[in-house]
Design a protein around this motif. Structure first.
Motif, PDB file in Angstrom:
ATOM      1  N   PHE A  78      -3.689   2.630  10.634  1.00  0.00           N
ATOM      2  CA  PHE A  78      -4.570   2.242  11.822  1.00  0.00           C
ATOM      3  C   PHE A  78      -5.457   0.841  11.680  1.00  0.00           C
ATOM      4  O   PHE A  78      -6.050   0.303  12.414  1.00  0.00           O
ATOM      5  CB  PHE A  78      -5.413   3.570  12.397  1.00  0.00           C
ATOM      6  CG  PHE A  78      -4.731   4.221  13.125  1.00  0.00           C
ATOM      7  CD1 PHE A  78      -4.292   3.990  14.674  1.00  0.00           C
ATOM      8  CD2 PHE A  78      -4.383   5.611  12.734  1.00  0.00           C
ATOM      9  CE1 PHE A  78      -3.663   4.994  14.974  1.00  0.00           C
ATOM     10  CE2 PHE A  78      -3.789   6.551  13.306  1.00  0.00           C
ATOM     11  CZ  PHE A  78      -3.190   6.291  14.578  1.00  0.00           C
ATOM     12  N   ILE A  79      -5.634   0.717  10.263  1.00  0.00           N
ATOM     13  CA  ILE A  79      -6.657  -0.563  10.131  1.00  0.00           C
ATOM     14  C   ILE A  79      -6.144  -1.703  11.000  1.00  0.00           C
ATOM     15  O   ILE A  79      -6.635  -2.352  11.495  1.00  0.00           O
ATOM     16  CB  ILE A  79      -6.388  -0.959   8.614  1.00  0.00           C
ATOM     17  CG1 ILE A  79      -7.362   0.099   7.837  1.00  0.00           C
ATOM     18  CG2 ILE A  79      -6.937  -2.356   8.263  1.00  0.00           C
ATOM     19  CD1 ILE A  79      -7.344  -0.085   6.361  1.00  0.00           C
ATOM     20  N   PHE A  80      -4.849  -2.302  10.887  1.00  0.00           N
ATOM     21  CA  PHE A  80      -4.415  -3.229  11.508  1.00  0.00           C
ATOM     22  C   PHE A  80      -4.380  -3.424  12.944  1.00  0.00           C
ATOM     23  O   PHE A  80      -4.932  -4.219  13.500  1.00  0.00           O
ATOM     24  CB  PHE A  80      -3.031  -3.831  11.149  1.00  0.00           C
ATOM     25  CG  PHE A  80      -2.959  -3.861   9.633  1.00  0.00           C
ATOM     26  CD1 PHE A  80      -3.346  -5.207   9.045  1.00  0.00           C
ATOM     27  CD2 PHE A  80      -2.648  -2.941   8.670  1.00  0.00           C
ATOM     28  CE1 PHE A  80      -3.578  -5.277   7.637  1.00  0.00           C
ATOM     29  CE2 PHE A  80      -2.736  -3.273   7.412  1.00  0.00           C
ATOM     30  CZ  PHE A  80      -2.918  -4.385   6.803  1.00  0.00           C
ATOM     31  N   MET A 113       0.982  -1.383  -0.018  1.00  0.00           N
ATOM     32  CA  MET A 113      -0.015   0.202  -0.176  1.00  0.00           C
ATOM     33  C   MET A 113       0.809   1.278   0.148  1.00  0.00           C
ATOM     34  O   MET A 113       0.530   2.248  -0.656  1.00  0.00           O
ATOM     35  CB  MET A 113      -0.887   0.015   1.409  1.00  0.00           C
ATOM     36  CG  MET A 113      -2.018   1.001   1.181  1.00  0.00           C
ATOM     37  SD  MET A 113      -3.069   1.095  -0.166  1.00  0.00           S
ATOM     38  CE  MET A 113      -4.099  -0.482  -0.031  1.00  0.00           C
ATOM     39  N   LEU A 118      -4.704  11.219   4.016  1.00  0.00           N
ATOM     40  CA  LEU A 118      -5.686  10.246   4.805  1.00  0.00           C
ATOM     41  C   LEU A 118      -5.647   8.725   4.470  1.00  0.00           C
ATOM     42  O   LEU A 118      -5.670   7.978   5.719  1.00  0.00           O
ATOM     43  CB  LEU A 118      -7.312  10.737   4.216  1.00  0.00           C
ATOM     44  CG  LEU A 118      -7.775  11.935   4.808  1.00  0.00           C
ATOM     45  CD1 LEU A 118      -8.994  12.037   4.287  1.00  0.00           C
ATOM     46  CD2 LEU A 118      -7.942  11.548   6.424  1.00  0.00           C
ATOM     47  N   MET A 119      -5.079   8.458   3.378  1.00  0.00           N
ATOM     48  CA  MET A 119      -4.894   7.087   2.907  1.00  0.00           C
ATOM     49  C   MET A 119      -3.804   6.393   3.876  1.00  0.00           C
ATOM     50  O   MET A 119      -4.042   5.378   4.486  1.00  0.00           O
ATOM     51  CB  MET A 119      -4.521   6.790   1.671  1.00  0.00           C
ATOM     52  CG  MET A 119      -5.593   6.984   0.678  1.00  0.00           C
ATOM     53  SD  MET A 119      -5.079   6.635  -0.987  1.00  0.00           S
ATOM     54  CE  MET A 119      -4.885   5.009  -1.063  1.00  0.00           C
ATOM     55  N   LEU A 132      -2.841   7.335   6.948  1.00  0.00           N
ATOM     56  CA  LEU A 132      -3.531   7.430   8.292  1.00  0.00           C
ATOM     57  C   LEU A 132      -4.256   6.113   8.384  1.00  0.00           C
ATOM     58  O   LEU A 132      -4.288   5.404   9.319  1.00  0.00           O
ATOM     59  CB  LEU A 132      -4.171   8.598   8.580  1.00  0.00           C
ATOM     60  CG  LEU A 132      -3.492  10.004   9.052  1.00  0.00           C
ATOM     61  CD1 LEU A 132      -4.070  11.135   9.172  1.00  0.00           C
ATOM     62  CD2 LEU A 132      -2.559   9.609  10.396  1.00  0.00           C
ATOM     63  N   VAL A 133      -5.247   5.970   7.444  1.00  0.00           N
ATOM     64  CA  VAL A 133      -6.151   5.079   7.539  1.00  0.00           C
ATOM     65  C   VAL A 133      -5.245   3.624   7.432  1.00  0.00           C
ATOM     66  O   VAL A 133      -5.501   2.830   8.272  1.00  0.00           O
ATOM     67  CB  VAL A 133      -7.121   4.877   6.259  1.00  0.00           C
ATOM     68  CG1 VAL A 133      -7.944   3.795   6.046  1.00  0.00           C
ATOM     69  CG2 VAL A 133      -7.951   6.120   6.395  1.00  0.00           C
ATOM     70  N   TYR A 134      -4.485   3.516   6.664  1.00  0.00           N
ATOM     71  CA  TYR A 134      -3.856   2.234   6.416  1.00  0.00           C
ATOM     72  C   TYR A 134      -3.011   2.076   7.843  1.00  0.00           C
ATOM     73  O   TYR A 134      -2.883   0.769   8.196  1.00  0.00           O
ATOM     74  CB  TYR A 134      -2.830   2.287   5.184  1.00  0.00           C
ATOM     75  CG  TYR A 134      -1.960   0.950   5.046  1.00  0.00           C
ATOM     76  CD1 TYR A 134      -2.480   0.023   4.656  1.00  0.00           C
ATOM     77  CD2 TYR A 134      -0.541   1.160   5.239  1.00  0.00           C
ATOM     78  CE1 TYR A 134      -1.850  -1.269   4.262  1.00  0.00           C
ATOM     79  CE2 TYR A 134       0.270  -0.092   4.988  1.00  0.00           C
ATOM     80  CZ  TYR A 134      -0.395  -1.106   4.556  1.00  0.00           C
ATOM     81  OH  TYR A 134       0.223  -2.390   4.345  1.00  0.00           O
TER      82      TYR A 134
END
Lengths: 254, 256
Positions: A162-164, A136, A155-156, A158-160
């Motif tokens: 925290f997802i895990f 990613m 934003l991508m 940050l999202v990536y």
């Protein structure tokens, strides 16, 4: 859930510039969608899957399991296209009468359904080629090259990031709840999930606060500055990808 | 004749085997739409996304902490959609999180977040796709949130309780997403007899088995989550006020 990520980071195609793989996957995807020749679609599936298994060295069970994920939608969608409703069963290959109507398969609808299925299969194999060879972070780097607005790539990231963390937390809470009969019936399940998500949101909020503080202490000025490694273009890859795409275009459109 | 009977029997058997519960049923998969329709839906979605990006950047310049909150909320929404929720009929399905997101952040911000989440779902979970990203964004990150948000505001104004409004918002948001996706599929694959309308009927009928029960359970789940948030996270939610300039968002109601 399938953790694709660990295989992506260890794949053998990773040591070149991500833009090469991105363009290759994308061009092949477009060829597969535009072509009317089912043979081309089958060739694309074969090329992509063999690249993944033999070149990128992704375990074949991972690839097969991934290919099975969208089957639910594919089968349902294709069946819906194949079935047609008509007043007379004249040109139908098979049918069931329902009232005064006939539900059945015609030659034309079957054809459309099969070509749609092959097109979807070839595109999904291109998508997997991209998703399984390009982590990613490298993909976000490609999006930066393609001039995606800064706020979107940030934003991508940050999202990536925290997802895990959240998935692990969510599954731990889920295990704890279900071991205490939290999911024994419908009403209970909805209640337990409500607790799970509300708690997760609280945790998410705390995380964002902590992140803000730690970023501030490192001189954060409204922009996440990330150093990207220096990627190098590889001649071998570019020539291989170029020849394959050229051959496909010649076979498909000339 | 015997052959025809055989095929018909297979066909009926096939129907029974294939109808049950595929998870994530409503993400249009990669390559399913012809290029023409993929492009059309992308172009329709773009203005909403651009407006969303502009409105996010404007708010972020006033309050930098919000960027991190948005990122973290995006990850939260992704996790929400990765878990399975039990459905009324006994099967299980994945929630969309559209209703909750729309009333928390407002529809424009949600459309940008939703688009990012859909991209991650395509690349990390293999649900949806890149060429169909525009179509999926339109149904799940634009129609869903807008319907949910305005349903919430409208029913709230009629004087119903928070619970009822939230349930209706999430339920209708899901339902309209399902209608939109069926319509998108029908436009791309019109039936030989009856055209788009007949085709829409087919897709609506087949996906109704999974989508209507899902909409009901997601509505219920959203109410439960809302109740917990309203009880325990009032002060945190007040920060989200900035995203809902217009009065009537969830976070405003919590403060009054």
């Amino acid at each position: 859930m399938l953790y694709v990520d660990e295989f992506v980071y260890t794949n053998k195609l990773r040591n070149s510039h991500p833009l090469e793989r991105f363009i290759f996957a994308f061009v092949t995807l477009i060829i597969g969608i535009l072509t009317n020749n089912p043979l081309i679609n089958l060739i694309i599936v074969t090329i992509m899957l063999s690249f993944l298994i033999y070149w990128a060295k992704i375990p074949s069970f991972v690839v097969v399991r991934l290919m099975l994920i969208p089957m639910g939608f594919l089968v349902l969608g294709v069946v819906t296209i194949a079935i047609s409703i008509s007043f007379s069963p004249n040109d139908m290959l098979a049918y069931i009468p329902v009232g005064t109507y006939y539900l059945g398969i015609t030659f034309k609808s079957l054809n459309l359904a099969i070509s749609t299925m092959l097109r979807a299969l070839s595109s999904i194999s291109c998508l997997y080629f991209l998703a399984l060879t390009t982590p990613m972070i490298e993909l976000i780097y490609v999006l930066e090259i393609l001039k995606m607005p800064n706020i979107v790539t940030e934003l991508m990231i940050l999202v990536y990031r925290f997802i895990f963390i959240f998935i692990e937390t969510a599954f731990n809470i889920y295990t704890a709840q279900s071991s205490r009969w939290g999911y024994c019936n419908f009403k209970r399940s909805i209640y337990s999930l409500g607790i799970l998500f509300a708690n997760l949101w609280g945790k998410a909020f705390l995380k964002s606060k902590a992140l803000f503080i730690s970023l501030l202490s490192r001189g954060y000025e409204n922009k996440l500055q990330v150093l990207n490694p220096k990627y190098r273009f590889s001649k071998v890859y570019i020539i291989t990808f170029g020849i394959i795409d050229l051959l496909l275009i010649i076979m498909a459109f000339i | 004749m015997i052959l025809k009977k055989c095929i018909t029997t297979f066909f009926i058997l096939g129907l029974f085997i294939l109808i049950p519960k595929p998870a994530f049923a409503m993400h249009i998969m990669e390559g399913f739409l012809p290029l023409k329709w993929a492009l059309i839906w992308t172009i329709i979605s773009l203005p909403f996304l651009i407006f969303g990006i502009v409105s996010i950047s404007r708010k972020l310049s006033q309050n930098p902490q919000l960027k991190l909150l948005l990122g973290v909320s995006g990850a939260f929404a992704f996790v929400l959609s990765a878990l399975k929720i039990p459905s009324v009929t006994g099967s299980s399905s994945h929630p969309t999180g559209v209703g909750l997101g729309a009333v928390l952040f407002g529809p424009y911000v949600m459309s940008v977040l939703g688009c990012i989440i859909l991209l991650f779902q395509a690349l990390l979970l293999a649900h949806g796709g890149i060429t169909t990203l525009g179509a999926n964004t339109f149904s799940m990150a634009i129609v869903g949130p807008f319907v949910a948000y305005y349903t919430y505001k409208f029913i709230k104004k009629m004087g119903f309780s928070n619970g009822v409004s939230i349930f209706c918002a999430a339920f209708l948001g899901d339902l309209m997403t399902y209608l939109t996706t069926s319509l998108q599929l029908a436009l791309a694959f019109p039936a030989e007899v009856g055209g788009v309308v007949a085709s829409a009927g087919k897709f609506l009928g087949i996906f109704a088995f999974t989508q209507i029960p899902l909409a009901i359970s997601e509505g219920l789940l959203t109410v439960v989550v809302y109740n917990f948030l309203a009880t325990y996270s009032k002060s945190e939610l007040s920060l989200l006020n900035i995203f809902n300039e217009t009065k009537g968002g969830l976070s405003n109601d919590l403060n009054t």
